[in-house]
Each structure stands twice: as C-alpha cells, then as structure tokens.
Design a protein around this motif. Structure first.
Motif, PDB file in Angstrom:
ATOM      1  N   PRO A 250       0.824  -1.215   0.000  1.00 50.50           N
ATOM      2  CA  PRO A 250       0.000   0.000   0.000  1.00 50.50           C
ATOM      3  C   PRO A 250       0.857   1.263   0.000  1.00 50.50           C
ATOM      4  CG  PRO A 250      -0.084  -1.108   2.143  1.00 50.50           C
ATOM      5  CD  PRO A 250       0.567  -2.051   1.194  1.00 50.50           C
ATOM      6  N   CYS A 251       2.069   1.161   0.541  1.00 44.15           N
ATOM      7  CA  CYS A 251       2.969   2.321   0.555  1.00 44.15           C
ATOM      8  C   CYS A 251       3.324   2.764  -0.867  1.00 44.15           C
ATOM      9  CB  CYS A 251       4.255   1.989   1.318  1.00 44.15           C
ATOM     10  SG  CYS A 251       3.990   1.602   3.066  1.00 44.15           S
ATOM     11  N   GLU A 252       3.422   1.809  -1.785  1.00 40.06           N
ATOM     12  CA  GLU A 252       3.701   2.149  -3.178  1.00 40.06           C
ATOM     13  C   GLU A 252       2.569   2.993  -3.754  1.00 40.06           C
ATOM     14  OE1 GLU A 252       5.097  -0.140  -7.239  1.00 40.06           O
ATOM     15  OE2 GLU A 252       3.519  -1.076  -6.026  1.00 40.06           O
ATOM     16  N   ASP A 253       1.337   2.602  -3.471  1.00 43.73           N
ATOM     17  CA  ASP A 253       0.193   3.369  -3.969  1.00 43.73           C
ATOM     18  C   ASP A 253       0.162   4.766  -3.376  1.00 43.73           C
ATOM     19  OD1 ASP A 253      -0.711   1.377  -5.615  1.00 43.73           O
ATOM     20  OD2 ASP A 253      -2.098   0.533  -4.146  1.00 43.73           O
TER      21      ASP A 253
ATOM     22  N   LEU B 128       3.279   6.863  -4.947  1.00 42.44           N
ATOM     23  CA  LEU B 128       3.162   7.121  -6.386  1.00 42.44           C
ATOM     24  C   LEU B 128       1.814   7.713  -6.782  1.00 42.44           C
ATOM     25  CD1 LEU B 128       4.876   3.925  -7.840  1.00 42.44           C
ATOM     26  CD2 LEU B 128       5.881   6.165  -7.364  1.00 42.44           C
ATOM     27  N   ARG B 129       0.809   7.557  -5.942  1.00 47.78           N
ATOM     28  CA  ARG B 129      -0.534   7.960  -6.383  1.00 47.78           C
ATOM     29  C   ARG B 129      -1.206   8.906  -5.393  1.00 47.78           C
ATOM     30  NH1 ARG B 129       0.468   2.703  -7.555  1.00 47.78           N
ATOM     31  NH2 ARG B 129       0.501   2.140  -9.765  1.00 47.78           N
TER      32      ARG B 129
ATOM     33  N   TYR C 150      -4.707  -0.102   7.520  1.00 49.90           N
ATOM     34  CA  TYR C 150      -3.602   0.762   7.057  1.00 49.90           C
ATOM     35  C   TYR C 150      -4.116   2.125   6.609  1.00 49.90           C
ATOM     36  CZ  TYR C 150       0.198   2.355   3.975  1.00 49.90           C
ATOM     37  OH  TYR C 150       1.193   3.086   3.361  1.00 49.90           O
ATOM     38  N   PHE C 151      -3.400   3.164   6.989  1.00 48.61           N
ATOM     39  CA  PHE C 151      -3.617   4.494   6.427  1.00 48.61           C
ATOM     40  C   PHE C 151      -2.264   5.084   6.050  1.00 48.61           C
ATOM     41  CE2 PHE C 151      -3.472   9.094   6.788  1.00 48.61           C
ATOM     42  CZ  PHE C 151      -4.496   9.468   5.936  1.00 48.61           C
ATOM     43  N   GLY C 152      -2.194   5.691   4.859  1.00 50.25           N
ATOM     44  CA  GLY C 152      -0.951   6.332   4.431  1.00 50.25           C
ATOM     45  C   GLY C 152      -1.241   7.604   3.654  1.00 50.25           C
ATOM     46  N   ILE C 153      -0.393   8.604   3.846  1.00 47.78           N
ATOM     47  CA  ILE C 153      -0.548   9.880   3.150  1.00 47.78           C
ATOM     48  C   ILE C 153       0.808  10.293   2.591  1.00 47.78           C
ATOM     49  CG2 ILE C 153      -0.117  11.315   5.200  1.00 47.78           C
ATOM     50  CD1 ILE C 153      -2.451  13.117   4.222  1.00 47.78           C
ATOM     51  N   PRO C 154       0.880  10.752   1.343  1.00 45.44           N
ATOM     52  CA  PRO C 154       2.182  11.069   0.740  1.00 45.44           C
ATOM     53  C   PRO C 154       2.798  12.349   1.302  1.00 45.44           C
ATOM     54  CG  PRO C 154       0.415  11.633  -0.774  1.00 45.44           C
ATOM     55  CD  PRO C 154      -0.232  10.926   0.387  1.00 45.44           C
ATOM     56  N   LEU C 155       4.118  12.380   1.291  1.00 50.28           N
ATOM     57  CA  LEU C 155       4.869  13.586   1.650  1.00 50.28           C
ATOM     58  C   LEU C 155       5.394  14.190   0.357  1.00 50.28           C
ATOM     59  CD1 LEU C 155       6.887  12.262   4.723  1.00 50.28           C
ATOM     60  CD2 LEU C 155       4.769  13.608   4.722  1.00 50.28           C
ATOM     61  N   ILE C 156       4.972  15.415   0.068  1.00 48.81           N
ATOM     62  CA  ILE C 156       5.293  16.056  -1.205  1.00 48.81           C
ATOM     63  C   ILE C 156       6.046  17.353  -0.941  1.00 48.81           C
ATOM     64  CG2 ILE C 156       4.337  16.978  -3.353  1.00 48.81           C
ATOM     65  CD1 ILE C 156       1.886  15.178  -2.869  1.00 48.81           C
ATOM     66  N   SER C 157       7.156  17.552  -1.659  1.00 48.99           N
ATOM     67  CA  SER C 157       7.982  18.736  -1.454  1.00 48.99           C
ATOM     68  C   SER C 157       7.301  19.979  -2.021  1.00 48.99           C
ATOM     69  CB  SER C 157       9.345  18.555  -2.122  1.00 48.99           C
ATOM     70  OG  SER C 157       9.208  18.662  -3.536  1.00 48.99           O
TER      71      SER C 157
END
Length: 244
Positions: free
Chosen positions: A96-99, A102-103, A130-137
C-alpha cells in the motif's frame, strides 16, 4: 478506500467549534512535536500519531531510490510494546505504501493483507488495517509518506486524513530541510578535501605560491613563501604588501 470521499471537515461551521475529539488529537500531536526537529521530530510524530489514533504502529518513510522502488522507514513505533523497531529498508512494490507514494492517500480499514497479498511486511507485523498519506515537497517531488497501521480494524475513519495532512506538510518541509542540509554538508566536505589536496601540493613544492584577493590581501601562502620571507602564515593572511 480513497479519503477524498465524504471527508469530515475539522471545522464545523454550523457549531463554530472544533469537535472535542479532533481537538484533543490535534493538541496532543502538536505538543509532542512542536519543539523538536530532524529525526527526533519524525520519531515524536510517529509516537504521537499512534497514541492519538489508538493504533499499534506508526512511521515516517523516505524514498531513497525511486528507480528501484526502495524506501527507508524511520524507526517504526510500536504503541503496544512502547518501543521503536530498528529502521527498516523495504521494497515498495506490491505494498500500500507504493500506492501512497506514487498515487494518493490510501485508507484500508480492514483486511489489508487480502488487498495486498504480495506485501511481506504486512504479514511480518500482522497488519490488519492501514492508512498512508504522501509527503510532497514544495516543488511537487514525492519524498515519502506517513503511515499508521494496526493489528485490528480501524475506527473513526473520517479523522485520519484531515489531521495527519496538517502534520504531513510540516513533515515534508522538515524532510526537505534535512536533504538540503545533507547536500550542503557534502559540498562543504568536498570543498575542504579539495582545499586540503591543493594545500598539500602547494606546501610540498619548491616554488613560491601565494594567492591574493582583488583588494590585494593575501589569502594563501605556501611553506616555501614562509621560509623565504621569514614570516608565518598567521602574520601574512588578510594583509596587503603595504601592511607588511
């Protein structure tokens, strides 16, 4: 489940107040992270997230090789054992970390192992939700992710994204700062090595070598210069011929 669906706002405009539970979660996380920076910030954030959401695990992950799909996890906090696991380097593929990286933000409130059967890290820690949120610069680059996980189904599903997004922005900024600091340190080390190398060459030659600024101040003299003119480097650097 995508968090864009039916997201509960933090602020209730009709009541004009923040809900008590969300307020407590925000306050506890803020208090635990406001005075720290660097790796300590990532560790404190993981601890505070796990405690605030009553989940077992939390971590901050940084992508270290996009081509090979490799990420490094800041020490994984275990809220049950009250301890950090060693930092883990893992392949994002089929996880799920890949999703997330990348998404987009992902929430799987239960049966995450069924959704991602080829992710061994989920089995290793017996992850159910699971919960995940992307870190974006600031420039839009994908840096990594924040994730909370549990060995039981998750509840209070509407609270995860609005609260963690607040800290994801600071987390991305802190990660950017560390990357910049690392590059500056590497550049400084490289510059020092070059200077030491040139200094070694200059001090082991029979030629007189010196360097001046545009204003005529001595910036460098080699040992041959010191021996011939019978002065030390400390006496010369920063001075002009007139001063001497």
């Amino acid at each position: 489940q995508h968090m864009s669906e039916k997201q509960q706002p933090i602020f209730d405009w009709e009541k004009g107040e923040i809900s008590s539970k969300i307020s407590q979660q925000l306050l506890s996380i803020s208090q635990g992270t406001s005075t720290v920076i660097g790796e300590r910030f990532f560790q404190n954030l993981a601890q505070c997230l796990a405690a605030a959401f009553h989940v077992r695990y939390a971590f901050i992950g940084k992508v270290i090789d996009f081509e090979k799909n490799i990420a490094q996890m800041s020490p994984l906090w275990d809220e049950v054992e009250k301890e950090f696991n060693n930092s883990i380097v893992w392949n994002l593929k089929n996880t799920p970390c890949e999703d997330v990286v990348l998404r987009e933000t992902r929430l799987i409130p239960k049966n995450v192992q069924k959704a991602y059967p080829l992710a061994p890290i989920l089995k290793e820690f017996n992850i159910e939700s699971y919960f995940g949120i992307p870190l974006i610069s600031s420039s839009g680059k994908r840096l990594g992710l924040i994730s909370v996980m549990d060995d039981k189904p998750m509840t209070d599903l509407n609270n995860y994204e609005p609260i963690i997004q607040i800290f994801a922005d600071r987390c991305a900024s802190e990660m950017e700062r560390l990357i910049t600091d690392s590059k500056l340190k590497e550049a400084a080390i490289s510059k020092k090595r070059s200077e030491d190398y040139l200094s070694t060459i200059a001090n082991n030659t029979t030629s007189v070598i010196y360097m001046k600024s545009l204003a005529g101040q001595y910036l460098f003299i080699n040992k041959r210069w010191e021996n011939i003119f019978k002065v030390t480097r400390q006496e010369v650097l920063g001075k002009t011929d007139i001063d001497l």
